[in-house]
Design an enzyme around this catalytic site. Sequence first.
Site, short mmCIF file in Angstrom:
data_model
loop_
_atom_site.label_atom_id
_atom_site.label_comp_id
_atom_site.label_asym_id
_atom_site.label_seq_id
_atom_site.Cartn_x
_atom_site.Cartn_y
_atom_site.Cartn_z
N ASN A 1 2.42 9.24 5.17
CA ASN A 1 0.97 9.12 5.36
C ASN A 1 0.74 8.48 6.72
O ASN A 1 0.97 7.29 6.90
CB ASN A 1 0.37 8.24 4.24
N LYS B 1 -2.06 8.01 8.24
CA LYS B 1 -3.34 7.30 8.36
C LYS B 1 -4.02 7.72 9.68
O LYS B 1 -3.86 8.86 10.08
CB LYS B 1 -3.12 5.79 8.25
N HIS C 1 -6.41 6.78 -1.90
CA HIS C 1 -5.62 5.76 -1.21
C HIS C 1 -6.41 4.44 -1.23
O HIS C 1 -7.64 4.46 -1.14
CB HIS C 1 -5.31 6.18 0.23
N GLU D 1 -7.02 2.33 0.92
CA GLU D 1 -7.92 2.15 2.07
C GLU D 1 -9.22 2.92 1.86
O GLU D 1 -10.29 2.47 2.26
CB GLU D 1 -7.19 2.56 3.36
N GLU E 1 0.94 2.39 -5.29
CA GLU E 1 1.00 1.58 -4.07
C GLU E 1 0.31 0.24 -4.33
O GLU E 1 -0.93 0.15 -4.27
CB GLU E 1 0.28 2.30 -2.92
N GLY F 1 1.61 -2.25 4.33
CA GLY F 1 1.55 -2.76 5.70
C GLY F 1 1.85 -4.24 5.84
O GLY F 1 1.59 -4.82 6.88
N SER G 1 5.33 -0.68 2.36
CA SER G 1 6.40 -1.31 3.15
C SER G 1 7.78 -0.71 2.92
O SER G 1 8.79 -1.41 2.98
CB SER G 1 6.42 -2.82 2.92
N GLY H 1 3.97 4.73 5.11
CA GLY H 1 3.01 4.61 6.21
C GLY H 1 3.74 4.36 7.52
O GLY H 1 4.31 5.27 8.13
N GLY H 2 3.78 3.10 7.94
CA GLY H 2 4.31 2.71 9.25
C GLY H 2 5.66 3.34 9.60
O GLY H 2 5.84 3.84 10.72
P1 13P Z 1 3.18 1.14 4.78
O1 13P Z 1 4.42 1.96 4.50
O2 13P Z 1 2.85 1.03 6.23
O3 13P Z 1 3.21 -0.15 4.07
O4 13P Z 1 1.95 1.98 4.15
C1 13P Z 1 2.05 2.43 2.86
C2 13P Z 1 0.92 3.35 2.58
O5 13P Z 1 -0.22 2.94 2.50
C3 13P Z 1 1.22 4.78 2.46
O6 13P Z 1 0.14 5.47 1.94
#
Ligand code: 13P
Length: 272
Positions: free
Chosen positions: A32, A34, A117, A119, A188, A194, A232, A253-254
Amino acid sequence: MDKKDIEILVRRRIQELGLDMAGKKEYIIAANWKMNMSEKETKKFLEEVKGVPLADNIKVMIFPPYPYLHLFKEQLRYEKITYGAQDVAKEEKGAYTGEVSAAMLGDMGCSLTLVGHSERRSYYGDSSEIVAKKAKAALAYQITPVICIGETLEERQQDRYKEVLKTQLDAVYRELGNMLEKCIIAYEPVWAIGTGVIPTMDQIHETHKYIYQILNAYGITDNNIRVLYGGSVNAKNVQEIASVNYVNGFLIGGASLKAESFKSIIGLASEV
Ligand code: 13P
């Protein structure tokens, strides 16, 4: 115990371990992005990732921002990597400025979309009912929704996470009924997104098992439904989390933003 009971028990065990019928655990590795990456970075990423040999038990999914979906359509033809959007409109079409419909995602070659999600839930007011409608809109166009659920730190600390997850899933089940089987669930925990903090392996195991229990109570016993873990995930922890029962993959994510790190996560997962 007759043959049918034994068959049910075996199926349940296979589901518990997340194995395919050949006995190898399957993993979905989903990225993802983002609101990150540029057109140039996306092109470079695709060059580096496409053609990467994928073990039979690995499926790769990428969720870029909308404006780059066309690059996936052009560059990922005939690839084993699938892709989708990070959100979809709950309406089919019409006067909804700024929204993108499931049909439009289909035109972009998407076979997937994220919905719910955390967010989206916290910054844009996507309630569980809205998330459920979005999932339904996607399914109507043969787009698989990856439905994200998860509790906040406060809810975890107050030991309310089970009730939160059940409420989030119940809303989706009310709208979709058995069609929920066609979806993917991504657990999640908001406090792990994050932050570099991940739950203990026992917490991940317990929570994923609980999610399966809820799904089973809806009558979804089929091995088709997958529950991913997100929050994470990186190359250092992916193998440990992958070995946890009931974990069928990752939403990252990251650590998915650099092709090198994403490819090493794919490689590490396929070794488990
Ligand atoms: P991180 O892997 O950056 O923690 O993000 C997870 C996420 O929100 C994937 O949708």
